[in-house]
Design a protein around this motif. Structure first.
Motif, PDB file in Angstrom:
ATOM      1  N   THR A 115      -1.361 -16.549  10.176  1.00 11.54           N
ATOM      2  CA  THR A 115      -1.823 -17.500   9.172  1.00 11.54           C
ATOM      3  C   THR A 115      -2.360 -16.614   7.972  1.00 11.54           C
ATOM      4  OG1 THR A 115      -4.135 -17.566  10.002  1.00 11.54           O
ATOM      5  CG2 THR A 115      -2.433 -19.334  10.603  1.00 11.54           C
ATOM      6  N   SER A 116      -3.025 -15.355   8.056  1.00 11.67           N
ATOM      7  CA  SER A 116      -3.469 -14.632   6.980  1.00 11.67           C
ATOM      8  C   SER A 116      -2.284 -14.048   6.190  1.00 11.67           C
ATOM      9  CB  SER A 116      -4.116 -13.341   7.849  1.00 11.67           C
ATOM     10  OG  SER A 116      -4.637 -12.706   6.702  1.00 11.67           O
ATOM     11  N   PRO A 117      -2.641 -13.679   4.647  1.00 10.33           N
ATOM     12  CA  PRO A 117      -1.818 -13.304   3.811  1.00 10.33           C
ATOM     13  C   PRO A 117      -2.003 -11.615   4.126  1.00 10.33           C
ATOM     14  CG  PRO A 117      -3.858 -14.147   2.655  1.00 10.33           C
ATOM     15  CD  PRO A 117      -3.798 -14.591   4.104  1.00 10.33           C
ATOM     16  N   ALA A 118      -2.974 -11.236   4.782  1.00 10.65           N
ATOM     17  CA  ALA A 118      -2.901  -9.858   4.969  1.00 10.65           C
ATOM     18  C   ALA A 118      -1.660  -9.011   5.561  1.00 10.65           C
ATOM     19  CB  ALA A 118      -4.422  -9.125   5.597  1.00 10.65           C
ATOM     20  N   THR A 119      -1.611  -7.965   4.959  1.00 11.66           N
ATOM     21  CA  THR A 119      -0.432  -7.071   5.448  1.00 11.66           C
ATOM     22  C   THR A 119      -0.916  -5.835   5.940  1.00 11.66           C
ATOM     23  OG1 THR A 119       0.045  -6.095   3.387  1.00 11.66           O
ATOM     24  CG2 THR A 119       1.223  -8.121   3.819  1.00 11.66           C
ATOM     25  N   PRO A 120      -0.256  -4.996   6.706  1.00 14.09           N
ATOM     26  CA  PRO A 120      -0.589  -3.631   7.115  1.00 14.09           C
ATOM     27  C   PRO A 120      -1.091  -2.736   5.800  1.00 14.09           C
ATOM     28  CG  PRO A 120       0.929  -4.203   8.568  1.00 14.09           C
ATOM     29  CD  PRO A 120       0.933  -5.259   7.537  1.00 14.09           C
ATOM     30  N   LEU A 121      -0.320  -2.950   4.864  1.00 15.16           N
ATOM     31  CA  LEU A 121      -0.747  -2.153   3.571  1.00 15.16           C
ATOM     32  C   LEU A 121      -1.974  -2.542   2.806  1.00 15.16           C
ATOM     33  CD1 LEU A 121      -0.110  -0.342   1.272  1.00 15.16           C
ATOM     34  CD2 LEU A 121       1.530  -1.818   0.089  1.00 15.16           C
ATOM     35  N   SER A 122      -2.073  -4.033   2.860  1.00 16.30           N
ATOM     36  CA  SER A 122      -3.438  -4.483   2.213  1.00 16.30           C
ATOM     37  C   SER A 122      -4.610  -4.208   2.865  1.00 16.30           C
ATOM     38  CB  SER A 122      -3.257  -6.147   1.933  1.00 16.30           C
ATOM     39  OG  SER A 122      -3.016  -6.784   3.257  1.00 16.30           O
ATOM     40  N   SER A 123      -4.406  -4.195   4.340  1.00 16.05           N
ATOM     41  CA  SER A 123      -5.581  -3.813   5.106  1.00 16.05           C
ATOM     42  C   SER A 123      -5.921  -2.486   4.838  1.00 16.05           C
ATOM     43  CB  SER A 123      -5.232  -4.109   6.582  1.00 16.05           C
ATOM     44  OG  SER A 123      -6.254  -3.709   7.462  1.00 16.05           O
ATOM     45  N   ARG A 124      -5.021  -1.450   4.574  1.00 15.66           N
ATOM     46  CA  ARG A 124      -5.221   0.184   4.470  1.00 15.66           C
ATOM     47  C   ARG A 124      -5.972   0.116   3.197  1.00 15.66           C
ATOM     48  NH1 ARG A 124      -0.065   0.221   6.934  1.00 15.66           N
ATOM     49  NH2 ARG A 124       0.832   0.738   4.741  1.00 15.66           N
ATOM     50  N   THR A 125      -5.313  -0.603   2.068  1.00 17.46           N
ATOM     51  CA  THR A 125      -5.984  -0.485   0.732  1.00 17.46           C
ATOM     52  C   THR A 125      -7.364  -1.159   0.751  1.00 17.46           C
ATOM     53  OG1 THR A 125      -3.776  -0.941  -0.247  1.00 17.46           O
ATOM     54  CG2 THR A 125      -5.758  -1.173  -1.448  1.00 17.46           C
ATOM     55  N   PHE A 126      -7.547  -2.017   1.695  1.00 22.40           N
ATOM     56  CA  PHE A 126      -8.829  -2.643   1.675  1.00 22.40           C
ATOM     57  C   PHE A 126      -9.842  -1.390   2.318  1.00 22.40           C
ATOM     58  CE2 PHE A 126     -12.002  -5.120   4.166  1.00 22.40           C
ATOM     59  CZ  PHE A 126     -12.722  -5.639   3.205  1.00 22.40           C
ATOM     60  N   GLY A 127      -9.380  -0.896   3.236  1.00 21.94           N
ATOM     61  CA  GLY A 127     -10.071   0.239   4.207  1.00 21.94           C
ATOM     62  C   GLY A 127     -10.562   1.308   3.255  1.00 21.94           C
ATOM     63  N   THR A 128      -9.406   1.743   2.386  1.00 24.40           N
ATOM     64  CA  THR A 128      -9.666   2.892   1.278  1.00 24.40           C
ATOM     65  C   THR A 128     -10.821   2.381   0.269  1.00 24.40           C
ATOM     66  OG1 THR A 128      -7.376   3.695   1.641  1.00 24.40           O
ATOM     67  CG2 THR A 128      -8.582   4.349  -0.491  1.00 24.40           C
ATOM     68  N   TRP A 129     -10.623   1.002  -0.071  1.00 21.81           N
ATOM     69  CA  TRP A 129     -11.595   0.714  -1.217  1.00 21.81           C
ATOM     70  C   TRP A 129     -13.018   0.534  -0.414  1.00 21.81           C
ATOM     71  CZ3 TRP A 129     -13.732  -4.413  -1.032  1.00 21.81           C
ATOM     72  CH2 TRP A 129     -14.494  -4.999  -1.855  1.00 21.81           C
ATOM     73  N   THR A 130     -12.833   0.344   0.713  1.00 20.46           N
ATOM     74  CA  THR A 130     -14.320   0.012   1.390  1.00 20.46           C
ATOM     75  C   THR A 130     -15.084   1.253   1.650  1.00 20.46           C
ATOM     76  OG1 THR A 130     -13.774  -1.964   2.376  1.00 20.46           O
ATOM     77  CG2 THR A 130     -15.594  -0.706   3.573  1.00 20.46           C
ATOM     78  N   LEU A 131     -14.107   2.395   1.959  1.00 20.85           N
ATOM     79  CA  LEU A 131     -14.609   3.549   2.276  1.00 20.85           C
ATOM     80  C   LEU A 131     -15.096   4.219   1.052  1.00 20.85           C
ATOM     81  CD1 LEU A 131     -14.982   6.107   4.117  1.00 20.85           C
ATOM     82  CD2 LEU A 131     -12.804   7.078   3.562  1.00 20.85           C
ATOM     83  N   ILE A 132     -14.576   4.076  -0.130  1.00 15.62           N
ATOM     84  CA  ILE A 132     -15.083   4.524  -1.334  1.00 15.62           C
ATOM     85  C   ILE A 132     -16.614   3.871  -1.831  1.00 15.62           C
ATOM     86  CG2 ILE A 132     -14.653   4.609  -4.032  1.00 15.62           C
ATOM     87  CD1 ILE A 132     -11.688   4.854  -3.357  1.00 15.62           C
ATOM     88  N   GLN A 133     -16.678   2.710  -1.493  1.00 15.59           N
ATOM     89  CA  GLN A 133     -17.577   2.084  -1.949  1.00 15.59           C
ATOM     90  C   GLN A 133     -18.937   2.552  -0.891  1.00 15.59           C
ATOM     91  OE1 GLN A 133     -17.412  -2.232  -2.038  1.00 15.59           O
ATOM     92  NE2 GLN A 133     -16.784  -1.873  -4.373  1.00 15.59           N
ATOM     93  N   SER A 134     -18.560   2.873   0.397  1.00 15.83           N
ATOM     94  CA  SER A 134     -19.672   3.164   1.432  1.00 15.83           C
ATOM     95  C   SER A 134     -20.165   4.888   1.061  1.00 15.83           C
ATOM     96  CB  SER A 134     -18.857   3.378   2.675  1.00 15.83           C
ATOM     97  OG  SER A 134     -18.034   4.401   2.992  1.00 15.83           O
ATOM     98  N   ILE A 135     -19.333   5.507   0.259  1.00 15.10           N
ATOM     99  CA  ILE A 135     -19.674   7.020  -0.145  1.00 15.10           C
ATOM    100  C   ILE A 135     -20.744   6.824  -1.122  1.00 15.10           C
ATOM    101  CG2 ILE A 135     -18.842   9.226  -1.250  1.00 15.10           C
ATOM    102  CD1 ILE A 135     -16.039   8.690   0.484  1.00 15.10           C
TER     103      ILE A 135
END
Length: 152
Positions: A63-83
């Motif tokens: 039911t989610s519009p999330a894809t493996p690519l969008s999940s990895r992009t979100f993970g990268t964005w989250t990592l940058i913010q955490s740094i």
């Protein structure tokens, strides 16, 4: 035991107050979130659950519009913010780093709210509540504590 605690606390931010420790905690949790975003779609699908015509429907990858690519992009964005937030935890008296950390929460808040209210890729629930509460609370806390941590 006292030696372990002394050694452990030496790695924590050495500034007074709880905000630096909060920023460090959120950073560590966010690194974990980044790792899971790269390894599974399950949790990203809970944040980006999409709109459902069936109230109470449990979000899933179907039911989610999330894809493996969008999940990895979100993970990268989250990592940058955490740094950035980790740097702020240890350099909270630096106005530029403090401002950058505030901006990470502004961007996060705007992102989650627009996905919920504008684009409809997120809906209120367990997956969205955590990031929204953390972003909103951290923004308010950092705004109120600016004068305490940043020299005039």
């Amino acid at each position: 035991m006292a030696s372990f605690l002394t050694q452990f606390t030496s790695y924590l931010p050495q500034h007074p107050g709880l905000l630096p420790q909060w920023l460090l905690l959120v950073s560590i949790i966010s690194v974990g979130n980044s790792i899971q975003a790269y390894s599974t779609l399950e949790f990203t699908s809970q944040v980006y659950a999409g709109w459902s015509s069936h109230p109470g429907q449990t979000p899933s990858s179907t039911t989610s519009p999330a894809t493996p690519l969008s999940s990895r992009t979100f993970g990268t964005w989250t990592l940058i913010q955490s740094i950035v937030r980790m740097y702020a935890a240890y350099n909270i008296d630096n106005p530029q780093i403090y401002q950058m950390a505030v901006l990470t929460y502004v961007v996060a808040w705007l992102h989650f709210m627009s996905e919920w209210w504008v684009f409809g890729t997120a809906r209120w629930g367990r997956g969205l509540a955590g990031p929204v509460v953390v972003a909103t609370g951290s923004l308010a806390w950092m705004w109120m504590q600016w004068g305490y941590y940043v020299p005039a």
